[in-house]
Motif scaffolding. Structure first.
Motif, PDB file in Angstrom:
ATOM      1  N   ARG B  65      -4.242   4.701   1.413  1.00 26.48           N
ATOM      2  CA  ARG B  65      -3.204   5.107   2.380  1.00 26.48           C
ATOM      3  C   ARG B  65      -3.336   4.347   3.694  1.00 26.48           C
ATOM      4  NH1 ARG B  65      -0.798  10.175   1.675  1.00 26.48           N
ATOM      5  NH2 ARG B  65      -1.264  10.768   3.804  1.00 26.48           N
ATOM      6  N   ASN B  68      -1.150   0.846   3.700  1.00 27.63           N
ATOM      7  CA  ASN B  68       0.222   0.792   4.242  1.00 27.63           C
ATOM      8  C   ASN B  68       0.373   1.710   5.460  1.00 27.63           C
ATOM      9  OD1 ASN B  68       0.272   3.234   3.000  1.00 27.63           O
ATOM     10  ND2 ASN B  68       2.174   2.895   1.861  1.00 27.63           N
ATOM     11  N   LEU B  70      -0.202   4.758   6.142  1.00 25.56           N
ATOM     12  CA  LEU B  70       0.152   6.172   6.182  1.00 25.56           C
ATOM     13  C   LEU B  70      -0.968   6.908   6.919  1.00 25.56           C
ATOM     14  CD1 LEU B  70       1.637   6.954   2.650  1.00 25.56           C
ATOM     15  CD2 LEU B  70       2.827   6.619   4.811  1.00 25.56           C
ATOM     16  N   ARG B  96       4.999  -2.244   5.059  1.00 26.42           N
ATOM     17  CA  ARG B  96       5.422  -1.165   4.161  1.00 26.42           C
ATOM     18  C   ARG B  96       6.530  -1.607   3.229  1.00 26.42           C
ATOM     19  NH1 ARG B  96       5.402   3.743   8.557  1.00 26.42           N
ATOM     20  NH2 ARG B  96       3.201   4.301   8.332  1.00 26.42           N
TER      21      ARG B  96
END
Lengths: 438, 262
Positions: B65, B68, B70, B96
């Protein structure tokens, strides 16, 4: 011991689908299950039926003896007496004559009667403007009319020079032009420009421009002052403006309250908590009495406009909280999926988050709308002639002194029609948007 | 249970190039004061198929995660496709849109039809014309073998179908790297195979893949590297055969004995 039990079983054919047994359906079964299911429920059912009968017996004769043709309450009572519609309290029957005689006033207030066509046309145009927003089957091109409608409506209702409206609308075009023209300098610059430029224009450019154009081309229709506005026309003007404005503002404040930016978050929280913590009536008094002190001297700020602003702010605070509830109900994964696809904040909000959050919030949003529409009757306390205010005015007239049931039932019924329509529409919308197949 | 296809896997396109796709150096992350990722160093070359495994709470999901963004990392460097991830939102959105992600719970958009789920990002992020985006979407729906579901809504599909739609949705953005965060963990056993088959096909086409999963059969079939994580650190990594047959670390041996032991 367990060895002696045969545990093998093999199904050789699958069972077909069958219809349910007949005693699981039918009217008798329904009545027994829903009305007379146990002693307590049977007693409650019988009591409810008795209550309904009692109410019908009380109101029925009064409605059945309705008199429509009378010019005053005393005349109505004479007719009732002559017809023998009398009980121990005196005459017993509804005198709808007051509605028949005064309904234009209940609709339009003291709007000049030769100009009644203007609010009527505005109302019809309102129905056309709302149609594409409510129903997707209406051609999308009608939305252009919806966008122009607020200006048309203001011009039709208030009248005056056409240039006042056109030059006011110009402010929005300036804002849009700034937004697109400054897009190259980044979102912050473009947004600030799109907000500041129209405000500066309205403060300094609008009045001279419209005055100048009016002097050159004095086109317009007869002006009507706000103090002549009244009746359901006033309720609809305030209610509809509040509804249309409070939804987008509520969305912004709901997002603001969830923002990571401290300043935006603080401003949103303070606004919401302050407005929600204050009774609407104090805001209305502020609008009617105090607001003028804060404005530059000489500005003549229309009272109805001030009331609309206050009602909108009040509804916005509630709306923001309703929508925040919808946002909170969305799973975290929806935000993550939108992020992971590379959608920026505003696109994610517009395409993924808001459609779902608003759908969840529909009952709460419509609840706020209905509350707002009914709260417009509070303007009676600052001297505006909404239907309730007119009812008092009508009852002050010697011909209808002493009448109250008929007037308030009529006013209540009209409000009920509007609110019930909103309620039904919201249920229709919930069904239409239902895609989760739960 | 072996849920991997019995068919032979076509390895002709499974080639690892010298080009670096992801470079993670000295990366650290904390949740509050909890040190969740500790000094992660990892280089992923283009065409690699990496399976990341480890006990729950070992930081494997957090790691992918971070790729990208997040999740934000607090120290060290992550470079994806030559773009360094930092607080610069433009770079983040760029990364992304190049990196596809598949989630444990699918995260399809329930208010949009399957087709709209697939075309949304190409239309709004890539500015692809609607018609072209729909053609691409149908192509990928056929690839994951559910073109007939295009006009349905996510709630009408089974879990396995939803996950295949989620994979197709990522592919519509033509990503150069795919991240899978436990893609089969929320699925019924009957549906795991159909999702794994889709992922194997993707691997056969040479996609760079990072996959957090407990499907060791998948790891053995297509991965070129298995990474074992524990307590926020990379404990061991090796090619699958060596990793499963000859684990070096005691921690890895214990983990493998627990998941393969029955």
């Amino acid at each position: 011991m367990s060895d002696s039990i045969d545990l093998t079983y093999v199904r050789t054919e699958m069972l077909p689908e069958q219809t349910p047994p007949t005693n699981a359906i039918g009217a008798v079964r329904w009545v027994r299950e829903n009305l007379f299911n146990g002693i307590l429920n049977s007693i409650l059912t019988i009591l409810s039926i008795l209550a309904v009968i009692w109410i019908v017996m009380a109101i029925g004769p009064w409605l059945m003896n309705s008199i429509w043709n009378s010019d005053s309450l005393s005349q109505c009572r004479e007719i009732l007496t002559a017809a023998g519609s009398v009980n121990h309290e005196g005459t017993h029957g509804a005198c709808w004559g007051v509605i028949k005689e005064r309904w234009p006033q209940l609709l339009f207030g003291f709007y000049p009667s030769e100009l009644y066509w203007r609010p009527t046309v505005t109302f019809v145009m309102m129905c056309i403007a709302i149609a594409p927003i409510l129903f997707p089957s209406v051609p999308r091109k009608v939305l252009w009319f919806s966008a122009a409608y607020p200006f048309l409506a203001v011009f039709m209702l208030w009248g005056g020079s056409i240039w006042v409206t056109i030059t006011a609308a110009l402010g929005f075009f300036l804002g849009f032009a700034a937004l697109t023209g400054l897009a190259g300098f980044g979102t912050l610059v473009a947004t600030t420009g799109a907000i500041l430029i129209p405000i500066l224009y309205w403060l300094f450019g609008w009045t001279p421009l419209s005055d100048g154009l009016t002097n050159i081309m004095p086109w317009g229709i007869e002006p009507v002052t706000t103090s002549d506005f009244g009746g359901f026309m006033l309720s609809i003007i305030i209610g509809l403006s509040g509804i249309v404005l409070s939804l987008p503002l509520g969305i912004l404040f709901a997002l603001g309250r969830q923002s990571n930016m401290v300043l935006i978050k603080t401003v949103s929280v303070v606004f919401i908590e302050f407005i929600r913590g204050v009774p609407l009536i104090t805001l209305l008094f502020t609008a009617s009495l105090l607001l003028n002190y804060f404005l530059p001297p000489g500005t003549n700020f229309d009272l109805v406009l001030r009331v609309i602003i206050m009602v909108t702010l009040f509804a916005t605070a509630y709306m923001a909280e309703v929508i925040r509830g919808g946002l909170a109900a969305l799973p975290r994964g929806q935000y993550e999926a939108a992020d992971a696809l590379g959608l920026d904040y505003w696109k994610a909000q517009r395409l993924i988050i808001m459609p779902q959050a608003l759908k969840i919030s529909i009952p709460g949003i419509v609840n706020t709308f209905i509350g707002l529409f009914k709260d417009t009757t509070l303007v009676v306390f600052i001297g505006l002639m909404d239907p309730i205010g007119l009812a008092s005015a009508i009852r002050a007239n010697s011909a209808w002194q002493g009448i109250y049931w008929e007037l308030f039932i009529f006013i209540g019924a009209v409000f009920w029609i509007f609110c019930f329509s909103m309620s039904r529409y919201s249920m229709h919308l919930e069904r239409r948007l239902k895609t989760d197949h739960k | 249970m072996n849920t991997i296809a019995e068919r032979a896997i076509d390895r002709s396109h499974m080639t690892v190039s010298d080009e670096v796709a992801i470079q993670i150096s000295n990366m650290n992350k904390w949740y509050g004061t909890f040190h969740v990722l500790r000094d992660i160093n990892m280089t992923v070359n283009r065409g690699e198929r990496i399976v990341i495994c480890g006990p729950s709470g070992s930081g494997k999901s957090t790691l992918i995660r971070c790729i990208n963004r997040l999740e934000e990392h607090q120290a060290g460097q992550i470079i994806v496709d030559g773009i360094e991830l930092s607080s610069d939102l433009k770079n983040v959105d760029k990364v992304r849109s190049e990196v596809g992600m598949v989630f444990q719970h699918f995260n399809l958009f329930p208010h949009l039809s399957i087709l709209d789920n697939l075309t949304l990002a190409p239309i709004w992020v890539r500015k692809t014309p609607k018609k072209e985006a729909e053609e691409v979407a149908m192509h990928y729906l056929e690839k994951v073998k559910i073109p007939e579901q295009a006009l349905k809504f996510p709630g009408q599909l089974s879990g396995g179908q939803q996950q295949r739609v989620a994979i197709a949705r990522s592919l519509c953005m033509k990503p150069r790297i795919m991240l899978f965060d436990e893609p089969t963990s929320a699925l019924d056993p009957e549906m795991i195979k159909e999702v794994l088959d889709t992922m194997i096909e993707l691997a056969e086409e040479g996609m760079t893949m990072l996959c957090v999963t407990h499907e060791m059969g998948f790891a053995q079939a297509v991965a070129n590297r298995v990474v074992f994580m524990d307590q926020g650190q990379i404990v061991e990594q090796n090619e699958p055969k060596e990793f499963f047959n000859n684990p070096q670390s005691e921690r890895t041996q214990l983990f493998l004995s627990q998941i393969l032991g029955h």
